[in-house]
Design a protein around this motif. Structure first.
Motif, mmCIF file in Angstrom:
data_model
loop_
_atom_site.group_PDB
_atom_site.id
_atom_site.type_symbol
_atom_site.label_atom_id
_atom_site.label_comp_id
_atom_site.label_asym_id
_atom_site.label_seq_id
_atom_site.Cartn_x
_atom_site.Cartn_y
_atom_site.Cartn_z
ATOM 1 N N THR A 124 0.851 -1.187 0.000
ATOM 2 C CA THR A 124 0.000 0.000 0.000
ATOM 3 C C THR A 124 0.892 1.245 0.000
ATOM 4 O O THR A 124 2.002 1.231 0.528
ATOM 5 C CB THR A 124 -0.963 0.010 1.201
ATOM 6 O OG1 THR A 124 -0.236 -0.219 2.403
ATOM 7 C CG2 THR A 124 -2.037 -1.054 1.045
ATOM 8 N N GLU A 125 0.413 2.310 -0.631
ATOM 9 C CA GLU A 125 1.208 3.532 -0.806
ATOM 10 C C GLU A 125 1.657 4.139 0.518
ATOM 11 O O GLU A 125 2.668 4.828 0.560
ATOM 12 C CB GLU A 125 0.412 4.573 -1.594
ATOM 13 C CG GLU A 125 0.282 4.243 -3.041
ATOM 14 C CD GLU A 125 -0.534 5.265 -3.808
ATOM 15 O OE1 GLU A 125 -1.269 6.058 -3.172
ATOM 16 O OE2 GLU A 125 -0.426 5.276 -5.034
ATOM 17 N N LYS A 126 0.938 3.869 1.573
ATOM 18 C CA LYS A 126 1.299 4.406 2.887
ATOM 19 C C LYS A 126 2.723 4.001 3.266
ATOM 20 O O LYS A 126 3.470 4.799 3.821
ATOM 21 C CB LYS A 126 0.310 3.910 3.936
ATOM 22 C CG LYS A 126 0.604 4.407 5.328
ATOM 23 C CD LYS A 126 -0.411 3.876 6.318
ATOM 24 C CE LYS A 126 -0.042 4.295 7.722
ATOM 25 N NZ LYS A 126 -0.915 3.688 8.713
ATOM 26 N N ILE B 47 5.527 -3.140 -6.088
ATOM 27 C CA ILE B 47 4.579 -2.190 -6.669
ATOM 28 C C ILE B 47 3.748 -1.579 -5.545
ATOM 29 O O ILE B 47 3.186 -2.308 -4.724
ATOM 30 C CB ILE B 47 3.648 -2.875 -7.688
ATOM 31 C CG1 ILE B 47 4.469 -3.464 -8.821
ATOM 32 C CG2 ILE B 47 2.605 -1.893 -8.208
ATOM 33 C CD1 ILE B 47 3.664 -4.245 -9.811
ATOM 34 N N GLU B 48 3.683 -0.242 -5.535
ATOM 35 C CA GLU B 48 2.859 0.457 -4.547
ATOM 36 C C GLU B 48 1.467 0.683 -5.131
ATOM 37 O O GLU B 48 1.334 1.152 -6.253
ATOM 38 C CB GLU B 48 3.496 1.787 -4.177
ATOM 39 C CG GLU B 48 4.832 1.619 -3.470
ATOM 40 C CD GLU B 48 5.492 2.931 -3.158
ATOM 41 O OE1 GLU B 48 4.771 3.903 -2.842
ATOM 42 O OE2 GLU B 48 6.724 2.980 -3.233
ATOM 43 N N ILE B 49 0.452 0.318 -4.353
ATOM 44 C CA ILE B 49 -0.931 0.461 -4.800
ATOM 45 C C ILE B 49 -1.700 1.335 -3.809
ATOM 46 O O ILE B 49 -1.360 1.392 -2.632
ATOM 47 C CB ILE B 49 -1.633 -0.912 -4.937
ATOM 48 C CG1 ILE B 49 -1.679 -1.638 -3.594
ATOM 49 C CG2 ILE B 49 -0.953 -1.765 -6.006
ATOM 50 C CD1 ILE B 49 -2.561 -2.862 -3.576
ATOM 51 N N PRO B 50 -2.741 2.031 -4.272
ATOM 52 C CA PRO B 50 -3.563 2.806 -3.338
ATOM 53 C C PRO B 50 -4.386 1.871 -2.461
ATOM 54 O O PRO B 50 -4.680 0.745 -2.839
ATOM 55 C CB PRO B 50 -4.457 3.637 -4.244
ATOM 56 C CG PRO B 50 -4.380 3.024 -5.580
ATOM 57 C CD PRO B 50 -3.143 2.189 -5.648
ATOM 58 N N ASP B 51 -4.734 2.347 -1.282
ATOM 59 C CA ASP B 51 -5.599 1.554 -0.415
ATOM 60 C C ASP B 51 -7.037 2.042 -0.543
ATOM 61 O O ASP B 51 -7.367 2.773 -1.470
ATOM 62 C CB ASP B 51 -5.112 1.582 1.038
ATOM 63 C CG ASP B 51 -5.144 2.960 1.656
ATOM 64 O OD1 ASP B 51 -5.670 3.898 1.020
ATOM 65 O OD2 ASP B 51 -4.648 3.111 2.781
ATOM 66 N N ARG B 52 -7.874 1.678 0.386
ATOM 67 C CA ARG B 52 -9.302 2.026 0.292
ATOM 68 C C ARG B 52 -9.559 3.520 0.370
ATOM 69 O O ARG B 52 -10.628 3.989 0.000
ATOM 70 C CB ARG B 52 -10.090 1.310 1.385
ATOM 71 C CG ARG B 52 -9.717 1.760 2.769
ATOM 72 C CD ARG B 52 -10.374 0.878 3.823
ATOM 73 N NE ARG B 52 -9.815 1.176 5.119
ATOM 74 C CZ ARG B 52 -10.466 1.804 6.076
ATOM 75 N NH1 ARG B 52 -11.713 2.165 5.882
ATOM 76 N NH2 ARG B 52 -9.891 2.040 7.220
ATOM 77 N N HIS B 53 -8.591 4.295 0.852
ATOM 78 C CA HIS B 53 -8.752 5.739 0.945
ATOM 79 C C HIS B 53 -8.338 6.448 -0.334
ATOM 80 O O HIS B 53 -8.414 7.656 -0.413
ATOM 81 C CB HIS B 53 -7.937 6.292 2.118
ATOM 82 C CG HIS B 53 -8.338 5.704 3.427
ATOM 83 N ND1 HIS B 53 -9.576 5.932 4.003
ATOM 84 C CD2 HIS B 53 -7.692 4.870 4.271
ATOM 85 C CE1 HIS B 53 -9.651 5.272 5.141
ATOM 86 N NE2 HIS B 53 -8.530 4.622 5.325
ATOM 87 N N GLY B 54 -7.883 5.701 -1.320
ATOM 88 C CA GLY B 54 -7.442 6.296 -2.574
ATOM 89 C C GLY B 54 -5.959 6.581 -2.553
ATOM 90 O O GLY B 54 -5.243 6.233 -1.626
#
Length: 102
Positions: free
Chosen positions: A51-53, A75-82
């Motif tokens: 997650t991008e965090k 790979i960094e992906i967005p989480d549920r908050h966008g």
């Protein structure tokens, strides 16, 4: 090869599990390092999704791994908050990389 998710929240993990991706939820730096080492030592894992965090909170750890290893791919992906990125992050990335305004 399979994907493996390292997330900071259970919602993202649950969604990815519905898509057939295993993973783990971590919160602290040492937990993240341990999860990354475990996933990187598993030869069946070709892509690690983060997650991008984690990229924002621990950039030195993530960059160190990206620079030193070719496999697996991080790979960094967005989480549920966008995503925390700007709307035109891809365009600005290309602008910086080639020096042309698109």
């Amino acid at each position: 090869m399979k994907m493996y998710l390292i997330s900071d929240n259970i919602d993202t993990l649950t969604g990815m599990r519905l898509a057939g991706v295993d993973g783990v939820v971590v919160h602290e730096r040492q937990e993240l390092r341990s999860a990354l080492e475990t996933a990187m030592n598993d030869r069946s894992v070709g892509i690690i999704l983060l997650t991008e965090k984690f990229g924002r909170e621990f950039p030195e750890l993530i960059n160190e791994i990206k620079l030193e290893r070719t496999m697996p791919l991080l790979i960094e992906i967005p989480d549920r908050h966008g995503t925390g990125r700007k709307k035109d992050f891809i365009t600005s990335y290309v602008n910086e990389a080639i020096g042309l305004k698109l």
